[in-house]
Design an enzyme around this catalytic site. Sequence first.
Site, PDB file in Angstrom:
ATOM      1  N   GLU A 285       0.785  -1.232   0.000  1.00  0.00           N
ATOM      2  CA  GLU A 285       0.000   0.000   0.000  1.00  0.00           C
ATOM      3  C   GLU A 285       0.825   1.294   0.000  1.00  0.00           C
ATOM      4  O   GLU A 285       0.838   2.032   0.996  1.00  0.00           O
ATOM      5  CB  GLU A 285      -0.983  -0.025   1.175  1.00  0.00           C
ATOM      6  CG  GLU A 285      -1.926  -1.214   1.092  1.00  0.00           C
ATOM      7  CD  GLU A 285      -3.053  -1.202   2.121  1.00  0.00           C
ATOM      8  OE1 GLU A 285      -3.018  -0.381   3.044  1.00  0.00           O
ATOM      9  OE2 GLU A 285      -3.979  -2.011   1.990  1.00  0.00           O
TER      10      GLU A 285
ATOM     11  N   GLU B 227      -5.376  -8.577  -0.055  1.00  0.00           N
ATOM     12  CA  GLU B 227      -6.062  -8.345   1.224  1.00  0.00           C
ATOM     13  C   GLU B 227      -7.547  -8.159   0.960  1.00  0.00           C
ATOM     14  O   GLU B 227      -7.937  -7.401   0.058  1.00  0.00           O
ATOM     15  CB  GLU B 227      -5.551  -7.074   1.943  1.00  0.00           C
ATOM     16  CG  GLU B 227      -4.204  -7.240   2.596  1.00  0.00           C
ATOM     17  CD  GLU B 227      -3.725  -5.994   3.352  1.00  0.00           C
ATOM     18  OE1 GLU B 227      -4.570  -5.193   3.803  1.00  0.00           O
ATOM     19  OE2 GLU B 227      -2.505  -5.836   3.477  1.00  0.00           O
TER      20      GLU B 227
HETATM   21  C1  FCB Z   1      -4.599  -2.378   5.228  1.00  0.00           C
HETATM   22  C2  FCB Z   1      -3.241  -2.729   5.769  1.00  0.00           C
HETATM   23  C3  FCB Z   1      -3.261  -3.792   6.829  1.00  0.00           C
HETATM   24  C4  FCB Z   1      -4.448  -3.657   7.751  1.00  0.00           C
HETATM   25  C5  FCB Z   1      -5.719  -3.541   6.945  1.00  0.00           C
HETATM   26  C6  FCB Z   1      -6.957  -3.455   7.772  1.00  0.00           C
HETATM   27  O1  FCB Z   1      -4.608  -1.070   4.769  1.00  0.00           O
HETATM   28  O2  FCB Z   1      -2.414  -3.171   4.727  1.00  0.00           O
HETATM   29  O3  FCB Z   1      -2.041  -3.752   7.515  1.00  0.00           O
HETATM   30  O4  FCB Z   1      -4.256  -2.582   8.577  1.00  0.00           O
HETATM   31  O5  FCB Z   1      -5.649  -2.413   6.132  1.00  0.00           O
END
Ligand code: FCB
Length: 468
Positions: free
Chosen positions: A186, A377
Amino acid sequence: MSITNDTVSSSRPHIGTQPTPVTAAFPPDFLWGAATSAYQIEGAVHEDGRAPSMWDRFAAIPGATYQGQTGEVAADHYHHMEEDVALMAELNLNAYRFSLSWPRILPQGTGAVNDRGLDFYDHLVDTLLAKGIRPLATLYHWDLPIALQDRGGWLVRDTAYAFADYAEVVARRLGDRVQWWITLNEPWCIAYLGYALGIHAPGLQDKQLAVGAGHHALLAHGLAVPRLRAHLTPQAQVGIAPDFYPVYAADDRPETLLAVKRADAFRNRWFLDPIMRGHYPENLFSDMGVTPPPIQENDFSIISTPIDFLGVNYYSRMLVRSRTDTTSVPADSYEAVDRVPGASYTEMGWEIFPDGLANILTRIHREYAPKAMIVTESGAAFDDQRDSNGDIHDQQRIDYLREHIQTVAQVIRQGVPIKGYIVWSFLDNFEWSEGYRKRFGLVYVDYATQRRIVKDSGRWYANFVASL
Ligand code: FCB
């Protein structure tokens, strides 16, 4: 209980009612996993030669995190690694995304390698492989060594070169066994949350600094790709994991449609375009009210070094509209709608919007055509409570995962090359400035005892993967 015949009722469309079984969409080598990151789970911040990261320092600032909480102990994964990997195997995960702690491996950020730091990840990788779980290694999930932060952190170009050296150190040690590599997690959050909003380390609040930090993070990514590949096997796959928020219009005024374009450039294309197209989106910086970062001659050819896959971190969407009380900077001329009538929200206050995942995956495929994508994710925080037996019946998380997996199945059927779906998170963990109050895990952590308790969602995911 499996995804196609479970008995749990849900107000949302049931995956089992699809004409084609959802399972048919997924190839046999699909990565079904869960993710964590070093600072969020490991603890053991003073052990085996680890030096502090900028997150240790930031979390210690009064008011920076919920109740002053830090990652000092977290889920103590450093001491529970084998138990945790055994639990992953029980959940039928065939992949695990973790991050390596740069300050464990190079305590000063550059120079002397701390073998004990590398040993931990070496052992983790072997333990995973012994259980048939494929490791996905992320090199940077926000824990910059403090020594580098003291020399300017992401505001200086040297940090990008230091990152490439670190990448090579790791690849030399693990490259024979780890096939999947992610350079940065990110970059938008690295730059904007850390340097403009100041809610993440290092806690600065200046948009101009954020664009410089973002540029050096992009450069770090591009420099690291060949340095990694030099020590990996020919099958190795190297990528990056940006976060995406597809942007929707809250009304059909022309100003709002323009706002959607601007918000999309800012939130999604700022990092995607340099990586995939070798330039920043037109007007991005003037719309943000800043000047472009210092760009040197070959930077874009380095940054756009071809990657093998694009990671996609997806949680929610943005619904925006133009503001009537416009100010001088276009970026301030629109606003996000934060309560959408009829919508459901997670504990983070993020709208649950599975269609956004289909939107972003198909759009990236159509407009950027990466060789492959992995959902690196996807997940949700809910107010998990233990019942009198100590169990956690997190039906909302089951619904969330089911709907997002169903969305991925639809996208795959449309011919988009998706190679995996990785849940955030394997374990409850230190949710950055939110501390421990936000729980994302498939597995509950009782922080007082460090006991792990599989939530209903963990069992559901295990049964689903087994049913494929
Ligand atoms: C993302 C992050 C991770 C976690 C999730 C909820 O932005 O990569 O570390 O905090 O959100």
